[in-house]
Design a protein around this motif. Structure first.
Motif, short mmCIF file in Angstrom:
data_model
loop_
_atom_site.label_atom_id
_atom_site.label_comp_id
_atom_site.label_asym_id
_atom_site.label_seq_id
_atom_site.Cartn_x
_atom_site.Cartn_y
_atom_site.Cartn_z
N ARG A 92 1.09 -0.72 0.07
CA ARG A 92 0.10 -0.31 0.06
C ARG A 92 0.57 1.24 0.43
NH1 ARG A 92 -2.94 -3.67 3.67
NH2 ARG A 92 -1.78 -2.14 5.64
N ASN A 93 1.71 1.53 0.57
CA ASN A 93 2.95 2.50 1.24
C ASN A 93 3.37 2.52 -1.04
OD1 ASN A 93 2.77 3.57 3.80
ND2 ASN A 93 4.04 1.73 4.07
N PHE A 94 4.16 1.53 -1.33
CA PHE A 94 4.63 1.69 -2.51
C PHE A 94 3.65 2.41 -3.35
CE2 PHE A 94 8.24 -0.78 -1.82
CZ PHE A 94 9.38 -0.83 -2.54
N LYS A 95 2.28 1.90 -3.23
CA LYS A 95 0.86 2.70 -3.96
C LYS A 95 0.75 4.20 -3.69
CE LYS A 95 -2.85 0.71 -6.68
NZ LYS A 95 -1.90 0.03 -7.48
N LEU A 96 0.84 4.49 -2.43
CA LEU A 96 1.12 5.82 -2.45
C LEU A 96 1.74 6.79 -3.07
CD1 LEU A 96 0.86 5.57 1.84
CD2 LEU A 96 -1.32 6.33 0.02
#
Length: 411
Positions: free
Chosen positions: A264-268
């Protein structure tokens, strides 16, 4: 007047005359073995005076449940009341407000316990949501009634705080105005990167803020590189590397929940990352996330001859106490030898330890010993510590817990 308040306060008598050290070094801890037995025990979190014979030395709060029996707050005749707490908080707020390294960050440690002169109280803010961690029941009994005064001092200094929750449970402790329920996740920024913090039930307080400067360093040297992030948790180092232009990042952690948060952090931050199960699994993705054991992953990578330009090894604390130190050093030895085996010649290992029982000199010895084991020639290029919102305090070596070594691999 004030003096009579001190006369009425429960007193603890020191067995030995350690007044000079107590007054000069201001170490905040007094252990049970240093104190005479008492007829009547004060309540948990009660304010107590510490005395030698007839000499009144300092004031602290009492913890009957811990061998660390008193945490000292003031030296001499000063009452640690709400006004005092607001003043100490205002000083901590001011230090952070003036700190250039924190200007592009909405994830900040507001209070770092002992090293901000508020023993046992840690507060992290993630975009206005404060996670409060008290070290035991006595700390809660002493600090929680002062929470409003402390948070108001930060607000007065320009910090936009909205609510405070208890670490671990996410239970609300304080709201700036409305009684709306606090979110379980908060997204914050750090030098242009975005991360989520699981404020309700993350590790520590939801994110490892202490590694901020090391993430910035990795971002600065990742361009065009292949980067391995071991014990990646929610991906702080790997995402910093990706933002710094890394060609490939590989992240490994055994906690599936951490790896999902990492994705999710990569996506952010505008990247797709692929999750793969197990330390043997391979991925062709530019950013791969492995749910698996780091030791196994390293052994597997070495067996396949897989190499990386930059390896970040930031394991959880392996030495929670002095007793576990020997075992921890052995584990660090093995881990660093395995890590060095997968660094390309000319590459870099960032080796970290986050236990106050493992000192900088211990980690240096570990790394140099591991290099010998792995048959690599290395130099330690530089050493770093926790970020500036995790200050050091003279006379309190326990506060200097995070060691980070930048190790260049020559051959």
């Amino acid at each position: 007047g004030a003096k009579s308040l001190f006369d009425a306060m429960p007193k603890l008598w020191l067995q030995k005359d350690v007044r000079k050290a107590m007054r000069e070094e201001k170490h905040p801890w007094i252990y049970d073995r240093a104190l005479h037995q008492m007829k009547e025990e004060p309540a948990s979190g009660a304010v107590v005076g510490v005395v030698f014979k007839k000499d009144f030395i300092a004031v602290g709060f009492y913890d009957p449940a811990s061998p660390l029996r008193v945490r000292l707050l003031t030296w001499g005749y000063e009452l640690p009341d709400e006004r005092w707490a607001a003043r100490v908080a205002a000083e901590a707020a001011d230090r952070r407000r003036k700190d250039k390294r924190l200007q592009r960050c909405s994830g900040i440690r507001l209070l770092n316990g002992e090293t901000d002169w508020m023993p046992g109280l840690v507060m992290d803010a993630y975009n206005g949501i404060v996670v409060v961690a008290c070290d035991g029941d006595a700390c809660e009994a002493f600090w929680l009634p002062k929470l409003n005064a402390i948070l108001r001092a930060f607000i007065a200094a320009g910090f936009g705080l909205t609510c405070a929750v208890r670490k671990g449970s996410g239970e609300p402790l304080w709201f700036v105005d409305s009684k709306a329920g606090p979110p379980g996740v908060s997204v914050f920024e750090e030098n242009g990167a975005k991360f989520e913090a699981d404020v309700a039930n993350g590790h520590k307080t939801g994110f490892f803020l202490d590694q901020r400067e090391n993430r910035r360093s990795i971002r600065g040297l990742a361009s065009g590189k292949e980067v391995l992030d071991l014990f990646c948790y929610t991906g702080g180092f790997a995402i910093s590397a990706a933002l710094g232009g890394a060609n490939r990042t590989t992240s490994v952690d055994q906690a599936a929940k951490a790896i999902e948060a990492c994705q999710r952090n990569f996506k952010l931050n505008g990247f797709d990352a692929e999750i793969v199960q197990g330390s043997k699994a391979q991925s062709g993705a530019a950013h791969s996330l492995h749910v698996g054991d780091c030791f196994d992953f390293l052994e597997e990578a070495a067996a396949r001859g897989r190499l990386f330009d930059v390896v970040v090894c930031d394991p959880p604390s392996m030495a929670p106490s002095e007793k576990t130190r020997g075992r921890a050093l052995n584990a660090y030895d093995k881990l660093n030898a395995l890590s060095l085996a997968v660094v390309r010649t000319g590459g870099l290992l960032l080796s970290c330890s986050c236990s106050s029982h493992v000192h900088a000199k211990d980690l240096r010895k570990v790394v140099l010993g591991a290099a010998e084991q792995a048959g690599r020639k290395v130099t330690i290029e530089r050493e770093d510590r926790a970020g500036s919102d995790h200050p050091l305090r003279k006379g309190f070596p326990q506060g200097d817990y995070l060691q980070a070594l930048y190790v260049r691999v020559h051959d």
